[in-house]
Scaffold this active site. Structure first.
Site, PDB file in Angstrom:
ATOM      1  N   ALA A  66       0.848  -1.194   0.000  1.00 12.85           N
ATOM      2  CA  ALA A  66       0.000   0.000   0.000  1.00 12.85           C
ATOM      3  C   ALA A  66       0.881   1.241   0.000  1.00 12.85           C
ATOM      4  O   ALA A  66       2.079   1.175   0.268  1.00 12.85           O
ATOM      5  CB  ALA A  66      -0.903  -0.005   1.227  1.00 12.85           C
ATOM      6  N   GLY A 112      -0.612  -5.258   0.981  1.00 11.82           N
ATOM      7  CA  GLY A 112      -1.886  -5.178   0.271  1.00 11.82           C
ATOM      8  C   GLY A 112      -1.857  -5.863  -1.075  1.00 11.82           C
ATOM      9  O   GLY A 112      -2.896  -6.301  -1.579  1.00 11.82           O
ATOM     10  N   GLU A 115      -2.528  -9.424  -0.339  1.00 10.38           N
ATOM     11  CA  GLU A 115      -3.937  -9.498   0.041  1.00 10.38           C
ATOM     12  C   GLU A 115      -4.848  -9.408  -1.182  1.00 10.38           C
ATOM     13  O   GLU A 115      -5.875 -10.090  -1.256  1.00 10.38           O
ATOM     14  CB  GLU A 115      -4.255  -8.386   1.047  1.00 10.38           C
ATOM     15  CG  GLU A 115      -3.596  -8.634   2.397  1.00 10.38           C
ATOM     16  CD  GLU A 115      -3.767  -7.486   3.368  1.00 10.38           C
ATOM     17  OE1 GLU A 115      -4.362  -7.703   4.432  1.00 10.38           O
ATOM     18  OE2 GLU A 115      -3.312  -6.369   3.054  1.00 10.38           O
TER      19      GLU A 115
END
Length: 260
Positions: A66, A112, A115
Site C-alpha cells: 500500500a 496489500g 492481500e
C-alpha cells in the site's frame, strides 16, 4: 471510464485489469483502490466479459504493498475506516464476485498486494515472484483480509510464521504452502492465466457463480456452507444452461452455454 492508475485490456472474453503504477511498484493508493472498484464492478456487470486477470505493470511487481504515505498520520478511527472501505469496495468484492478472477503475480506481492492476490479465486506466480506480509515491521497487521485469507490458504501455523516474521517467501515456497496454484516462467505467466481462465469459460457461467458462492460459504461464520451448497445446487436446475448441459451430454457433443 478512463483510468489514471489502471490499464484495461481484452483478450476475447478475458478482461485484464493491470495495476499501472510501475514507478511506485504498483503500490495501492486510495485512487487505485477506487479505480479497482469501478473496473471490477464494470467487468462483473458486462455480459461480454467472462472473467478477469489481475496483474501489475512491468516485470518487478504485481503490487508491492500500500501507499504508506497516505495513512502515516491516521488515528484509530481512520485506520478502521481504511480497512473497512478496502474490504467492502475491493477485496471482498473480488472474492465474492460472480465471475472468476485470477491473479497473475509478476514479481513482488507484498502487504496489500498479496492481500489482493489472495482475494482472487486462483493465483499463478512467476518463478521470480516474492510474496509476504511485512505489516508488523511498520507496527501494523494486515488490514485487507490478510490474516484471514492467508490462514485459510496455508494453515494457522504457517500464517502465524509469515505474518509475525514478516519474511518474504519465494514462489516455489508459496506453491508448496498452497498459497499459489502454479509457478511458471515469467514469459508463461499470462498465457497460463489465460489458459486456465479460458478453460473455465467453457463451463456454465451460472454454475461457476454458484460454485464460487458455495465455496466461499464454507469459510463464512455467518452461514452453513452445506445449506448454501444445497440451495445453489437447486438453483442450477432452473437454468437453461442445465438443460443444455444435459442435452449435450446425451447427444455426445460439446455444450453451448449462454449463462441463462
Amino acid at each position: 471510464m478512463s483510468f489514471q492508475n489502471l490499464l484495461i485490456n481484452h483478450a476475447g472474453r478475458v478482461q485484464y485489469i493491470i495495476i499501472n503504477r510501475e514507478s511506485k511498484l504498483n503500490a495501492l493508493n486510495k485512487a487505485t483502490l477506487a479505480e479497482l472498484n469501478v473496473a471490477v464492478t464494470d467487468a462483473f456487470n458486462n455480459a461480454a466479459v467472462g472473467g478477469i486477470i489481475i496483474t501489475g505493470a512491468g516485470e518487478k511487481a504485481f503490487v508491492a504493498g500500500a501507499d504508506i504515505s497516505e495513512f502515516a498520520s491516521f488515528n484509530v478511527e481512520q485506520g478502521r475506516q481504511l480497512a473497512q472501505d478496502g474490504h467492502t469496495n475491493v477485496f471482498n468484492q473480488i472474492a465474492n464476485g460472480s465471475k472468476p478472477v485470477i491473479a497473475a503475480i509478476n514479481g513482488f506481492a507484498l502487504g496489500g498486494g498479496l492481500e489482493l492476490a489472495m482475494a482472487c479465486h486462483i493465483r499463478i506466480a512467476s518463478n521470480n515472484a516474492k510474496l509476504g506480509l511485512p505489516e508488523v515491521t511498520l507496527g501494523l497487521i494486515p488490514g485487507y483480509g490478510g490474516t484471514q485469507r492467508l490462514t485459510q490458504l496455508v494453515g494457522r501455523g504457517k500464517a502465524m510464521e509469515m505474518i509475525m516474521t514478516a519474511d518474504m517467501i519465494t514462489a516455489t515456497d508459496a506453491y508448496q504452502y498452497g498459497l499459489v496454484n502454479y509457478v511458471v516462467a515469467p514469459t508463461e505467466l499470462l498465457p497460463k492465466a489465460e489458459e486456465i481462465l479460458n478453460k473455465i469459460l467453457l463451463r456454465a457461467p451460472l454454475a461457476i457463480a454458484s460454485a464460487i458462492r458455495a465455496v466461499n460459504a464454507s469459510l463464512s461464520h455467518d452461514e452453513n456452507g452445506f445449506d448454501t451448497e444445497i440451495a445453489e445446487f437447486a438453483k442450477c436446475f432452473g437454468t437453461e444452461d442445465f438443460k443444455e448441459g444435459v442435452a449435450a451430454f446425451t447427444e455426445k457433443r460439446k455444450p453451448a452455454f449462454k449463462g441463462q
